[in-house]
Structures are given as structure tokens and as C-alpha cells.
Design an enzyme around this catalytic site. Structure first.
Site, PDB file in Angstrom:
ATOM      1  N   ASP A   2       4.264   6.758 -44.087  1.00  7.42           N
ATOM      2  CA  ASP A   2       3.502   6.806 -45.343  1.00  7.42           C
ATOM      3  C   ASP A   2       3.099   8.254 -45.662  1.00  7.42           C
ATOM      4  OD1 ASP A   2       2.050   5.893 -47.519  1.00  7.42           O
ATOM      5  OD2 ASP A   2       0.434   4.992 -46.343  1.00  7.42           O
ATOM      6  N   THR A  16       5.777  -0.748 -36.549  1.00  2.85           N
ATOM      7  CA  THR A  16       6.025  -0.396 -35.135  1.00  2.85           C
ATOM      8  C   THR A  16       5.352   0.900 -34.690  1.00  2.85           C
ATOM      9  OG1 THR A  16       8.061   0.849 -35.560  1.00  2.85           O
ATOM     10  CG2 THR A  16       8.273  -1.537 -35.227  1.00  2.85           C
TER      11      THR A  16
HETATM   12  N1  AR6 Z   1      11.214   8.365 -41.251  1.00  3.90           N
HETATM   13  C1  AR6 Z   1      11.488   7.189 -40.629  1.00  3.90           C
HETATM   14  N2  AR6 Z   1      10.641   6.577 -39.791  1.00  3.90           N
HETATM   15  C2  AR6 Z   1       9.457   7.188 -39.550  1.00  3.90           C
HETATM   16  C3  AR6 Z   1       9.086   8.412 -40.159  1.00  3.90           C
HETATM   17  C4  AR6 Z   1      10.027   8.999 -41.050  1.00  3.90           C
HETATM   18  N3  AR6 Z   1       9.776  10.163 -41.684  1.00  3.90           N
HETATM   19  N4  AR6 Z   1       7.844   8.751 -39.723  1.00  3.90           N
HETATM   20  C5  AR6 Z   1       7.455   7.780 -38.852  1.00  3.90           C
HETATM   21  N5  AR6 Z   1       8.434   6.850 -38.752  1.00  3.90           N
HETATM   22  P1  AR6 Z   1       4.048   3.919 -39.057  1.00  3.90           P
HETATM   23  P2  AR6 Z   1       3.066   1.143 -39.377  1.00  3.90           P
HETATM   24  C6  AR6 Z   1       8.477   5.610 -37.954  1.00  3.90           C
HETATM   25  O1  AR6 Z   1       2.918   4.246 -38.151  1.00  3.90           O
HETATM   26  O2  AR6 Z   1       3.149   0.904 -37.906  1.00  3.90           O
HETATM   27  C7  AR6 Z   1       0.129   4.573 -41.851  1.00  3.90           C
HETATM   28  O3  AR6 Z   1      -1.009   5.356 -41.610  1.00  3.90           O
HETATM   29  C8  AR6 Z   1       7.554   5.501 -36.754  1.00  3.90           C
HETATM   30  O4  AR6 Z   1       8.123   6.165 -35.638  1.00  3.90           O
HETATM   31  O5  AR6 Z   1       4.440   4.899 -40.081  1.00  3.90           O
HETATM   32  O6  AR6 Z   1       3.603   0.091 -40.309  1.00  3.90           O
HETATM   33  C9  AR6 Z   1      -0.051   3.648 -43.044  1.00  3.90           C
HETATM   34  O7  AR6 Z   1      -0.823   4.239 -44.048  1.00  3.90           O
HETATM   35  C10 AR6 Z   1       7.529   3.989 -36.561  1.00  3.90           C
HETATM   36  O8  AR6 Z   1       8.662   3.559 -35.814  1.00  3.90           O
HETATM   37  O9  AR6 Z   1       3.775   2.507 -39.858  1.00  3.90           O
HETATM   38  C11 AR6 Z   1      -0.716   2.469 -42.430  1.00  3.90           C
HETATM   39  O10 AR6 Z   1      -2.105   2.667 -42.331  1.00  3.90           O
HETATM   40  C12 AR6 Z   1       7.682   3.450 -37.980  1.00  3.90           C
HETATM   41  O11 AR6 Z   1       8.070   4.554 -38.791  1.00  3.90           O
HETATM   42  C13 AR6 Z   1      -0.119   2.387 -41.061  1.00  3.90           C
HETATM   43  O12 AR6 Z   1       0.309   3.707 -40.738  1.00  3.90           O
HETATM   44  C14 AR6 Z   1       6.414   2.846 -38.555  1.00  3.90           C
HETATM   45  O13 AR6 Z   1       5.281   3.590 -38.106  1.00  3.90           O
HETATM   46  C15 AR6 Z   1       1.102   1.506 -41.025  1.00  3.90           C
HETATM   47  O14 AR6 Z   1       1.551   1.396 -39.694  1.00  3.90           O
END
Ligand code: AR6
Length: 182
Positions: free
Chosen positions: A40, A129
Site C-alpha cells: 500500500d 501475507t
Molecule cells: N510489490 C509486491 N509485493 C509487495 C510489495 C511490492 N512493492 N511490497 C510488499 N509486498 P502487506 P497485508 C508484499 O503488508 O498483509 C498496509 O499497511 C509483502 O512482502 O503490504 O495485506 C495496509 O495499509 C507481502 O507478501 O499487506 C494495511 O494496513 C504482501 O505484499 C496492511 O498493510 C502483502 O503485505 C495490509 O496488510
């Protein structure tokens, strides 16, 4: 291109979703729609202020209380190569309560929004995740099973995994579900 069965092509790769040249990328957002960390944060940082502006407008109109978990909504992708960002809110993992249906909803509803937009190629991150702590091996099965069972006009569904472990988990899940992926 769809394959001979008409099913969307499935692609699994390691990478950064903000760099993907697709019609729509999916954001693992939170219900405030006002940004956060992880994917995000990267999307808002690289996409610029237009995305937040549209998110604020959504909060002021349809989603006064925020976007409920499992639902999805689109905005511009600002300066990103994609045309649209589809924001969805994954469930926080719970060891005591099965929230898989909500994680499936995120994928199904993102594809419905993609169809409404006319998107041909869509990229998903591994929703829930990261900060939301869903074990990636399990999330991968839910994600791939759901997209493979959702009727859609999207032609390519790409999962963009941020590290080797997540990529391996998605490859393993595709194998276990009998799905062919590039
Ligand atoms: N490209 C692809 N995947 C990514 C990237 C990227 N640039 N950056 C991180 N990931 P998360 P959630 C992966 O924490 O668990 C936020 O604060 C990361 O390694 O982004 O759904 C939101 O505002 C992981 O495997 O999302 C919410 O508050 C995956 O993306 C909360 O986090 C998801 O990790 C959502 O948590």
C-alpha cells in the site's frame, strides 16, 4: 491471451507490483483507504497524490465508514505504469477464526471490478501475507483456487511476489491445485 479453455493465463513472478505493465494492479489496502505500509505504501509513494485524492473522494461518498474487508474498489493508478489500482482489504489472519472466505472475496471482487473496468491484465500481490500475518503457503492456495474458479473476462492474472519464499509458495500451490502457470 486466454488459453484454449478460455481460462485466463496465470503468471507467477518475483517482483515489485508498482513496476508492472498491466491494466490494473491490486492494492492490499486497509479499510481507511488512506494508505499504510507494505505494498500500500509503495503504491501511493510511486503512484503519487492522485491516488490518495481519489481514495479521499471515495471515503467522502460511497465509503464513509471505510471499505469493508473483502470488498474492492478502483482508482486511477496516477504515475504508475498501470491504468488503475484496485484497492481491496484483506482479513487480518486469525488462528482461532477461519477468515478464508474473506480472503477469497478480495480476489473474486477484485476480478469483478477488473471486468467492470474492461481490464485485460491484472496483477495481484500476496494479499494479507505481510502486516496482516496470513501464512503465505495457505494464502497462496486460497488466492489461486479463487481466481481459477472465478468467471472473468480478464485474460492474464499475474501474481507478483516480493520474495523467493512467496514465489515458491505460489508455485507449490499452483502445482497442488493442478494449475499451469508461467
Ligand atoms: N510489490 C509486491 N509485493 C509487495 C510489495 C511490492 N512493492 N511490497 C510488499 N509486498 P502487506 P497485508 C508484499 O503488508 O498483509 C498496509 O499497511 C509483502 O512482502 O503490504 O495485506 C495496509 O495499509 C507481502 O507478501 O499487506 C494495511 O494496513 C504482501 O505484499 C496492511 O498493510 C502483502 O503485505 C495490509 O496488510
Amino acid at each position: 491471451m486466454t488459453d484454449a479453455s478460455g481460462a485466463p493465463r496465470l503468471t507467477l513472478l518475483r517482483g515489485d507490483i508498482t513496476e508492472q505493465q498491466v491494466d490494473a494492479i491490486v492494492n492490499a489496502a486497509n479499510s481507511s483507504l488512506l494508505g499504510g505500509g507494505g505494498v500500500d505504501g509503495a503504491i501511493h509513494r510511486r503512484g503519487g497524490p492522485e491516488i490518495l485524492k481519489e481514495c479521499r473522494a471515495l471515503r467522502a461518498s460511497h465509503y464513509g465508514r471505510g471499505l469493508p474487508t473483502g470488498q474492492a474498489v478502483a482508482t486511477t493508478a496516477g504515475r504508475l505504469p498501470a491504468r488503475w489500482v484496485i484497492h481491496t482489504v484483506g482479513p487480518v489472519f486469525s488462528a482461532s477464526e477461519d477468515r478464508s472466505a474473506l480472503l477469497a472475496d478480495c480476489h473474486r471482487n477484485s476480478l469483478l471490478v477488473a471486468d467492470e473496468l474492461g481490464a485485460q491484465a491484472i496483477a495481484f500481490p500476496a494479499i494479507s501475507t505481510g502486516v496482516y500475518r496470513w501464512p503465505v503457503e495457505d494464502a497462496a492456495v486460497i488466492a489461486l483456487r479463487t481466481v481459477s474458479q472465478s468467471p472473468t473476462r480478464v485474460e492474464e492474472i499475474r501474481f507478483v511476489l516480493f520474495d523467493d519464499r512467496a514465489l515458491a509458495a505460489f508455485q507449490q500451490a499452483a502445482d497442488s491445485l493442478g494449475l499451469s502457470a508461467n
